[in-house]
Design a protein around this motif. Structure first.
Motif, PDB file in Angstrom:
ATOM      1  N   GLY A 192     -14.415 -12.370 -18.528  1.00  0.00           N
ATOM      2  CA  GLY A 192     -13.641 -11.136 -18.586  1.00  0.00           C
ATOM      3  C   GLY A 192     -13.358 -10.547 -17.215  1.00  0.00           C
ATOM      4  N   LEU A 193     -12.117 -10.115 -17.010  1.00  0.00           N
ATOM      5  CA  LEU A 193     -11.741  -9.394 -15.798  1.00  0.00           C
ATOM      6  C   LEU A 193     -11.299  -8.011 -16.214  1.00  0.00           C
ATOM      7  N   THR A 194     -11.871  -6.995 -15.653  1.00  0.00           N
ATOM      8  CA  THR A 194     -11.546  -5.631 -16.023  1.00  0.00           C
ATOM      9  C   THR A 194     -10.816  -4.962 -14.879  1.00  0.00           C
ATOM     10  N   PRO A 195     -10.151  -3.780 -15.139  1.00  0.00           N
ATOM     11  CA  PRO A 195      -9.411  -3.113 -14.082  1.00  0.00           C
ATOM     12  C   PRO A 195     -10.248  -2.763 -12.866  1.00  0.00           C
ATOM     13  N   GLY A 196     -11.554  -2.669 -12.989  1.00  0.00           N
ATOM     14  CA  GLY A 196     -12.388  -2.343 -11.836  1.00  0.00           C
ATOM     15  C   GLY A 196     -12.815  -3.549 -11.036  1.00  0.00           C
ATOM     16  N   SER A 197     -12.382  -4.725 -11.417  1.00  0.00           N
ATOM     17  CA  SER A 197     -12.807  -5.950 -10.766  1.00  0.00           C
ATOM     18  C   SER A 197     -11.936  -6.268  -9.566  1.00  0.00           C
ATOM     19  N   ALA A 198     -12.213  -7.446  -8.970  1.00  0.00           N
ATOM     20  CA  ALA A 198     -11.418  -7.889  -7.822  1.00  0.00           C
ATOM     21  C   ALA A 198      -9.953  -8.025  -8.190  1.00  0.00           C
ATOM     22  N   ALA A 199      -9.670  -8.336  -9.471  1.00  0.00           N
ATOM     23  CA  ALA A 199      -8.278  -8.475  -9.881  1.00  0.00           C
ATOM     24  C   ALA A 199      -7.516  -7.164  -9.747  1.00  0.00           C
ATOM     25  N   SER A 200      -8.209  -6.039  -9.915  1.00  0.00           N
ATOM     26  CA  SER A 200      -7.542  -4.746  -9.789  1.00  0.00           C
ATOM     27  C   SER A 200      -7.083  -4.497  -8.361  1.00  0.00           C
ATOM     28  N   SER A 201      -7.953  -4.748  -7.405  1.00  0.00           N
ATOM     29  CA  SER A 201      -7.550  -4.584  -6.005  1.00  0.00           C
ATOM     30  C   SER A 201      -6.510  -5.628  -5.624  1.00  0.00           C
ATOM     31  N   GLY A 202      -6.594  -6.813  -6.244  1.00  0.00           N
ATOM     32  CA  GLY A 202      -5.585  -7.830  -5.989  1.00  0.00           C
ATOM     33  C   GLY A 202      -4.228  -7.398  -6.469  1.00  0.00           C
ATOM     34  N   ALA A 203      -4.166  -6.704  -7.614  1.00  0.00           N
ATOM     35  CA  ALA A 203      -2.890  -6.195  -8.118  1.00  0.00           C
ATOM     36  C   ALA A 203      -2.310  -5.149  -7.174  1.00  0.00           C
ATOM     37  N   ALA A 204      -3.164  -4.291  -6.633  1.00  0.00           N
ATOM     38  CA  ALA A 204      -2.687  -3.272  -5.686  1.00  0.00           C
ATOM     39  C   ALA A 204      -2.123  -3.929  -4.432  1.00  0.00           C
ATOM     40  N   ARG A 205      -2.808  -4.954  -3.953  1.00  0.00           N
ATOM     41  CA  ARG A 205      -2.317  -5.646  -2.761  1.00  0.00           C
ATOM     42  C   ARG A 205      -0.982  -6.340  -3.045  1.00  0.00           C
ATOM     43  N   ALA A 206      -0.888  -6.990  -4.195  1.00  0.00           N
ATOM     44  CA  ALA A 206       0.352  -7.682  -4.546  1.00  0.00           C
ATOM     45  C   ALA A 206       1.507  -6.695  -4.718  1.00  0.00           C
ATOM     46  N   ALA A 241       5.026  -6.579  -2.715  1.00  0.00           N
ATOM     47  CA  ALA A 241       6.294  -6.646  -3.433  1.00  0.00           C
ATOM     48  C   ALA A 241       7.187  -5.459  -3.094  1.00  0.00           C
ATOM     49  N   ALA A 242       6.581  -4.278  -2.910  1.00  0.00           N
ATOM     50  CA  ALA A 242       7.371  -3.099  -2.545  1.00  0.00           C
ATOM     51  C   ALA A 242       8.048  -3.303  -1.199  1.00  0.00           C
ATOM     52  N   ALA A 281      -7.533 -12.202  -8.646  1.00  0.00           N
ATOM     53  CA  ALA A 281      -8.783 -12.108  -7.888  1.00  0.00           C
ATOM     54  C   ALA A 281      -8.650 -12.771  -6.520  1.00  0.00           C
ATOM     55  N   ARG A 282      -7.583 -13.541  -6.341  1.00  0.00           N
ATOM     56  CA  ARG A 282      -7.282 -14.206  -5.062  1.00  0.00           C
ATOM     57  C   ARG A 282      -5.822 -13.954  -4.714  1.00  0.00           C
ATOM     58  N   PRO A 283      -5.473 -12.737  -4.365  1.00  0.00           N
ATOM     59  CA  PRO A 283      -4.066 -12.365  -4.178  1.00  0.00           C
ATOM     60  C   PRO A 283      -3.383 -13.093  -3.025  1.00  0.00           C
ATOM     61  N   ASP A 284      -4.158 -13.649  -2.098  1.00  0.00           N
ATOM     62  CA  ASP A 284      -3.558 -14.387  -0.983  1.00  0.00           C
ATOM     63  C   ASP A 284      -3.524 -15.888  -1.243  1.00  0.00           C
ATOM     64  N   GLY A 285      -3.910 -16.283  -2.442  1.00  0.00           N
ATOM     65  CA  GLY A 285      -3.858 -17.690  -2.807  1.00  0.00           C
ATOM     66  C   GLY A 285      -2.491 -18.071  -3.349  1.00  0.00           C
ATOM     67  N   ARG A 286      -2.482 -19.013  -4.269  1.00  0.00           N
ATOM     68  CA  ARG A 286      -1.220 -19.509  -4.819  1.00  0.00           C
ATOM     69  C   ARG A 286      -0.444 -18.385  -5.492  1.00  0.00           C
TER      70      ARG A 286
END
Length: 529
Positions: free
Chosen positions: A28-42, A46-47, A78-83
């Protein structure tokens, strides 16, 4: 069961989903996980990049009034700078004066596995012209769909192979065949997608929506989601509440974590039985036209007679009981199909299989798209949540259900059974909800007798999203009501999207008229649907 690729507005322009739990949540990945910060970075990235819109890919067959571009999103947040993968986006710029423009309206038609690159064409429809003056109409192909890093699990020719059976009471040997097929399909998904398979999920779809918002240059998202698109929107509202401007949920999925997706499928099969009765009752009222029986039981007898004949001799060599059931299942989604389906059944029993073949036979030219949509549907639903891994659970629950809801139950099982043998880790469904003041007002639209997303789902979504208001089309069952034939529903939609107004409390609309029967004189001119 995945919804057919059709929608209130799509019907004029031209999936669901749904699905005790025998395994524990995993991966499970939740909004508080690394994926959340990855979404903010992405989203920040994009902006800055924006979307370079230009001519659309020729394969999409879109008019010159629609322009297309791409936005890059991480495969793994969780790896926003990856693929990264590219999502294709379409747009028709707002038609009004600059002062009228309110930004971009993004549409997701559901599935999962359906895209909306065609959505900007709605600007040409009368029901959408006022909205098209105020908004850029934006469609997109979600991850895995069409041109957006397409996912495949098997040869399209194998996926559309016909004819197929559809036993209402499958034998033990037939169940074993379907178990083996489900296991092989799950292995095919793993073989084709490899390690990326786990990243096709609703949580990632919601993160992709946040990146798309930023790429469009919108500070806040204005969104219309239908069917599965309502679940996607509800996830977005839970994960990114401060980025919501206006949201419409049309034909809402029940977002309760314990119903994603196995229990929702059971509820859907039960609801389709009710809608199947609605259709047969309508046909019986028009026995003077169709000659299929004067009550719903007689119409069912006519359908079962056709299924038995098709099992013995498939129509056109490709339409067997499975294709018959799939064609009439579509009538459970959309009542504008009722005249065509009733005509096809009537003509078949009178000795003319032509209309049925035209409506039910798989189309070779659509095989690749159909297989792709099914692959995405399966991957998203299987990744989203735990499913029973013991066949005995499926067999017990659906054998009992089929006694009261035989029409769709087993077809729904075979569609979703790969999830019992899924090779990727399962996620933990997010607890969708918004406390008072967390969101601006949101609008929920629902037809009271919708089978694909039973009405109880709209009530549950309203309960979970504080400040939401439900508008119900009473006594109707078409799946997807925004932009369709109901002027009352469309009035609420426009008031909300153009002015931000919702009803003070729950509101109701009278049902749109049932379809007219197709007379004997008009039958020869009826198009295949």
């Amino acid at each position: 069961m995945r919804a057919a690729t059709r929608y209130g507005l799509l019907g004029a322009v031209g999936s669901l989903v749904l699905s005790a739990l025998a395994v524990a949540p995993a991966g499970g990945l939740t909004p508080g996980s690394a994926a959340s910060s990855g979404a903010a970075r992405a989203a920040e990235r994009a902006a800055a990049a924006g979307i370079a819109f230009g001519p659309c890919p020729a394969a999409e067959e879109l008019p010159s009034s629609v322009e297309c571009g791409t936005v890059r999103v991480p495969l793994d947040y969780a790896r926003p700078d990856g693929r990264r993968i590219e999502l294709t986006v379409s747009r028709a710029a707002a038609l009004g004066e600059p002062a009228e423009r309110q930004g971009a309206l993004v549409f997701n038609p559901g599935g999962p596995g359906s895209g909306s690159l065609w959505f900007p064409m709605a600007a040409e429809l009368p029901e959408w012209q006022r909205l098209a003056r105020a908004y850029d109409l934006v469609g997109y192909a979600p991850r895995g769909v069409g041109p957006s890093a397409p996912l495949s699990c098997q040869d399209p020719a194998d996926f559309t192979r016909a004819p197929t059976p559809a036993p209402a009471e499958p034998s033990e040997s037939y169940k074993k065949e379907r178990i083996a097929a489900a296991q092989a399909y799950a292995r095919g998904c793993e073989r084709h997608a490899g390690p990326s398979l786990r990243h096709y999920s609703s949580l990632n779809n919601a993160r992709d929506l946040e990146v798309l918002r930023a790429a469009l240059g919108e500070e806040k998202l204005t969104y219309l989601g239908a069917s599965y698109g309502t679940y996607l929107g509800a996830l977005y509202a839970t994960m990114f509440p401060s980025h919501v401007r206006r949201m419409v949920f049309d034909s809402a999925v029940d977002p309760s974590p314990d119903r994603i997706w196995y229990r929702n499928n059971l509820a859907q099969s039960r609801a389709f039985e009710r809608r199947w009765l609605d259709f047969r009752t309508w046909v019986a009222r028009h026995d003077a036209t169709y000659h299929l029986g004067t009550d719903a039981a007689a119409v069912l007898g006519a359908y079962e007679k056709a299924a038995a004949e098709l099992a013995h001799r498939p129509a056109g060599g490709t339409v067997g009981p499975g294709q018959l059931q799939a064609a009439f299942l579509q009538a459970g989604y959309y009542d504008d199909l009722w005249p065509a389906r009733a005509t096809a059944l009537s003509e078949f029993l009178r000795g003319d299989p032509g209309p049925l073949v035209r409506q039910a036979a798989p189309r070779e030219e659509a095989a690749k798209e159909a297989e792709n949509g099914h692959a995405v549907y399966t991957a998203v639903e299987c990744n989203d949540a735990p499913w029973p891994t013991d066949w005995r659970v499926w067999d017990r629950d659906n054998t009992a259900l089929a006694k009261e809801a035989p029409f769709e139950t087993w077809a729904n099982v075979w569609l979703n059974l790969p999830c019992a043998y899924w090779p990727a880790p399962r996620q933990r469904p997010l607890d969708v909800r918004a406390e008072p003041g967390a969101l601006p007002p949101t609008l929920i639209l629902a037809a009271e007798r919708d089978a694909a997303t039973p009405y109880e789902g709209a009530l549950e979504l309203e309960r979970r999203l504080s400040g939401s208001v439900l508008v119900t089309e009473r006594g109707a069952g078409t799946h997807g009501v925004a932009g369709g034939p109901n002027a009352c529903v469309n009035g609420h939609l426009e008031a909300y999207l153009l002015q931000g107004r919702t009803p003070v409390r729950r509101a109701s609309c009278a049902p749109h008229p049932e379809p007219d029967p197709v007379s004997l004189e008009r039958r020869a001119h009826l198009p295949a649907v």
